[in-house]
Write a protein that holds these residues in place. Structure first.
Motif, mmCIF file in Angstrom:
data_model
loop_
_atom_site.group_PDB
_atom_site.id
_atom_site.type_symbol
_atom_site.label_atom_id
_atom_site.label_comp_id
_atom_site.label_asym_id
_atom_site.label_seq_id
_atom_site.Cartn_x
_atom_site.Cartn_y
_atom_site.Cartn_z
ATOM 1 N N ARG A 138 41.242 -39.271 0.455
ATOM 2 C CA ARG A 138 40.990 -39.634 -0.924
ATOM 3 C C ARG A 138 39.899 -40.563 -1.270
ATOM 4 N N ARG A 139 39.208 -40.023 -2.349
ATOM 5 C CA ARG A 139 37.947 -40.566 -2.250
ATOM 6 C C ARG A 139 38.215 -42.158 -2.749
ATOM 7 N N GLN A 140 37.179 -43.082 -1.970
ATOM 8 C CA GLN A 140 37.729 -44.476 -1.858
ATOM 9 C C GLN A 140 37.965 -45.241 -3.222
ATOM 10 N N ASP A 141 37.231 -44.892 -4.632
ATOM 11 C CA ASP A 141 37.519 -45.294 -5.825
ATOM 12 C C ASP A 141 38.711 -45.097 -6.436
ATOM 13 N N LEU A 142 39.205 -43.922 -6.241
ATOM 14 C CA LEU A 142 40.430 -43.461 -6.820
ATOM 15 C C LEU A 142 41.469 -43.941 -5.938
ATOM 16 N N LEU A 143 41.474 -44.012 -4.510
ATOM 17 C CA LEU A 143 42.362 -44.745 -3.752
ATOM 18 C C LEU A 143 42.839 -46.090 -3.960
ATOM 19 N N ILE A 144 41.864 -47.088 -4.013
ATOM 20 C CA ILE A 144 42.007 -48.407 -4.246
ATOM 21 C C ILE A 144 42.807 -48.709 -5.787
ATOM 22 N N GLN A 145 42.120 -47.799 -6.704
ATOM 23 C CA GLN A 145 43.006 -47.906 -8.152
ATOM 24 C C GLN A 145 44.252 -47.516 -8.090
ATOM 25 N N SER A 146 44.599 -46.562 -7.311
ATOM 26 C CA SER A 146 46.041 -46.112 -7.130
ATOM 27 C C SER A 146 46.824 -47.185 -6.147
ATOM 28 N N ASN A 159 42.139 -31.777 18.053
ATOM 29 C CA ASN A 159 43.399 -32.214 17.691
ATOM 30 C C ASN A 159 43.664 -32.949 16.594
ATOM 31 N N LEU A 160 42.442 -33.146 15.857
ATOM 32 C CA LEU A 160 42.252 -33.925 14.626
ATOM 33 C C LEU A 160 42.055 -32.828 13.305
ATOM 34 N N ILE A 161 43.011 -32.592 12.432
ATOM 35 C CA ILE A 161 42.745 -31.809 11.285
ATOM 36 C C ILE A 161 42.492 -32.709 10.271
ATOM 37 N N VAL A 162 41.583 -32.622 9.478
ATOM 38 C CA VAL A 162 41.022 -33.485 8.342
ATOM 39 C C VAL A 162 40.994 -32.514 6.918
ATOM 40 N N ARG A 163 41.801 -32.953 6.164
ATOM 41 C CA ARG A 163 41.932 -32.168 4.789
ATOM 42 C C ARG A 163 41.420 -33.254 3.708
ATOM 43 N N VAL A 164 40.859 -32.794 2.608
ATOM 44 C CA VAL A 164 40.456 -33.472 1.363
ATOM 45 C C VAL A 164 41.604 -33.381 0.316
ATOM 46 N N TYR A 165 41.749 -34.639 -0.064
ATOM 47 C CA TYR A 165 42.743 -34.686 -1.313
ATOM 48 C C TYR A 165 42.068 -34.513 -2.479
ATOM 49 N N GLU A 166 41.851 -33.265 -2.841
ATOM 50 C CA GLU A 166 41.342 -32.807 -4.231
ATOM 51 C C GLU A 166 41.837 -31.531 -4.710
ATOM 52 N N ARG A 167 42.216 -31.341 -5.618
ATOM 53 C CA ARG A 167 42.999 -30.049 -5.986
ATOM 54 C C ARG A 167 42.160 -28.755 -5.869
ATOM 55 N N GLY A 168 40.901 -29.078 -6.269
ATOM 56 C CA GLY A 168 39.913 -28.006 -6.074
ATOM 57 C C GLY A 168 39.731 -27.594 -4.767
ATOM 58 N N GLN A 169 39.809 -28.382 -3.812
ATOM 59 C CA GLN A 169 39.796 -28.124 -2.508
ATOM 60 C C GLN A 169 41.288 -27.735 -1.520
ATOM 61 N N PHE A 170 42.116 -27.799 -2.282
ATOM 62 C CA PHE A 170 43.537 -27.385 -1.405
ATOM 63 C C PHE A 170 43.790 -25.725 -1.303
ATOM 64 N N VAL A 176 28.528 -32.846 1.649
ATOM 65 C CA VAL A 176 29.612 -33.212 0.582
ATOM 66 C C VAL A 176 31.055 -33.145 1.163
ATOM 67 N N LEU A 177 31.606 -34.389 0.998
ATOM 68 C CA LEU A 177 33.176 -34.423 1.327
ATOM 69 C C LEU A 177 33.853 -34.337 0.035
ATOM 70 N N PHE A 178 33.495 -35.082 -0.853
ATOM 71 C CA PHE A 178 34.657 -34.973 -2.239
ATOM 72 C C PHE A 178 33.633 -34.293 -3.366
ATOM 73 N N ALA A 179 34.256 -33.246 -4.031
ATOM 74 C CA ALA A 179 33.595 -32.570 -5.003
ATOM 75 C C ALA A 179 33.325 -32.772 -6.224
ATOM 76 N N GLU A 180 34.673 -33.530 -6.435
ATOM 77 C CA GLU A 180 34.887 -33.684 -7.975
ATOM 78 C C GLU A 180 34.018 -34.914 -8.423
ATOM 79 N N PRO A 181 33.618 -34.998 -9.376
ATOM 80 C CA PRO A 181 32.526 -35.977 -10.143
ATOM 81 C C PRO A 181 33.233 -37.111 -10.752
#
Length: 386
Positions: A131-139, A186-197, A302-307
């Motif tokens: 999850r994008r770091q700024d959103l993570l720490i606020q949460s 053996n490492l599966i990396v996913r991005v926590y953004e609805r637009g990338q699910f 580009v890892l996180f697409a949401e502005p």
């Protein structure tokens, strides 16, 4: 060999919802050869759905040697159960969001993970959502005020201090440690953004990452959400956390205050100003670009697409705060009244049960059997009845 998929979070990426979803659908998953096991570990029941908790379990024993022995016993017992399951199911799914950061406290954690599972006939694959770091720490801050560790610090104090230091936020560095231990394949990396699910849906995205097909048989009736506190309600809870007697108690206010916050539905606000948030995101730009290129094969980096959204910063408005305090107190009073009513109902039920037991006891005492017994007893020299 069976394949064990371990979802390691990170925290605040919908892991609790995924865990309750899989527990609800464990029988449906088994039809496709996937097991989301319940592991009987003899520890706190709050970890029942977090079935990978044994990997980072921390004993509360005061003595260091006792702690180590208890933690090893829990791990060994978990591996014993998983070994039996691996003989029956080709795929086993485990989950615990604390692994992402707790593994940092054990330098050999990732190097030992694969060999330990190999001993019970299992290959390991690890799934992480970023999850994008700024959103993570606020949460994280919201959760820390709402529930644990019941902080009374302001967001500004947390940012300037060491409050978030336990959380690995340099994703490239942390992922490289994991990959070195278990193998990058053996490492599966996913991005926590609805637009990338996958299909814009977290459940479909996770299922796809482990090769599980979401059919019409799957249900979502018991999903547990982890709602945040909004606006003034977060500040009210922070004030309450300053009371030592409250933080040492049962934290009975968090549910009522969440209900008040949900009912009010305040305007979405941020803890940062827009400029501060942009600056914070920029701190991790190089690390995030490395993750995008090396772990997701994205040449554009580009890892996180949401502005970054330009949200108003929360501030106290006295009149609105007064209304929200009254609403919070109303929810607390209603919750306490409901508890009292249930206790009264239980008390009356217990009184009636006791009355019935007394009547049954009296009837039994006066029964022919007991009258006969007393006659025999009296005939053998016992006290004679009047």
């Amino acid at each position: 060999m069976a394949t064990v998929y371990i979802g390691i979070g990170m925290v605040k990426t919908g892991t609790t919802a995924l865990q309750t979803f899989m527990r609800e659908n464990e029988e449906v998953m088994k039809k496709q050869g996937y097991c989301y096991p319940f592991l009987d570990l003899g520890i706190n029941k709050k970890y029942d759905n977090k079935n990978a908790h044994f990997l980072v379990y921390r004993s509360e024993a005061e003595d260091r040697e006792t702690r180590k022995a208890e933690e090893k016993a829990v791990r060994d017992h978990a591996y014993e159960q998983l070994k039996c399951m691996a003989e029956k199911y080709p795929n086993i799914v485990l989950s615990e969001e604390l692994i992402w950061h707790r593994s940092n406290g054990n330098p050999n954690f990732w190097n030992r993970l694969g060999p330990n599972f190999a001993k019970i006939g299992c290959d390991v694959k690890v799934i992480v959502y970023l999850r994008r770091q700024d959103l993570l720490i606020q949460s994280l801050y919201n959760q820390s005020v709402k529930r644990l560790p019941l902080t009374s610090l302001t967001f500004e104090e947390c940012i300037k201090g060491t409050f978030f230091d336990y959380m690995p936020l340099d994703y490239a560095e942390h992922l490289k440690k994991i990959a070195e231990g278990i193998g990058r394949e053996n490492l599966i990396v996913r991005v926590y953004e609805r637009g990338q699910f996958v299909k814009g849906d977290l459940y479909a995205d996770f299922a796809g990452s482990i090769g599980l097909e979401l059919t019409e048989e799957f249900t979502k009736n018991n999903i547990v959400s982890n709602d945040a506190l909004n606006g003034n309600f977060l500040e009210i809870k922070r004030w309450l956390n300053e009371i030592p007697e409250y933080t040492q108690g049962s934290d009975f206010i968090w549910r009522p205050i969440c209900r008040a916050s949900e009912q009010k539905g305040n305007q979405k606000t941020g803890m940062f100003t827009y400029e501060e948030q942009k600056a914070y995101v920029d701190r991790f730009a190089e690390s995030n670009a490395t993750v995008a290129r090396e772990f997701l094969g994205r040449e554009d980096g580009v890892l996180f697409a949401e502005p970054v959204k330009e949200l108003p910063v929360w501030k106290v408005e006295p009149e609105q705060m007064n209304q929200d305090i009254v609403m919070t107190m109303g929810e607390i009073f209603c919750a306490q009244e409901l508890k009292i009513r249930k206790l009264q109902e239980n008390y009356e039920a217990l009184k009636n049960e006791l009355k019935e037991l007394k009547q049954e006891n009296k009837a039994m005492y006066n029964s022919l059997i007991f009258r006969g017994y007393r006659k025999v007893r009296n005939g053998l020299g016992g006290k004679k009845e009047k």
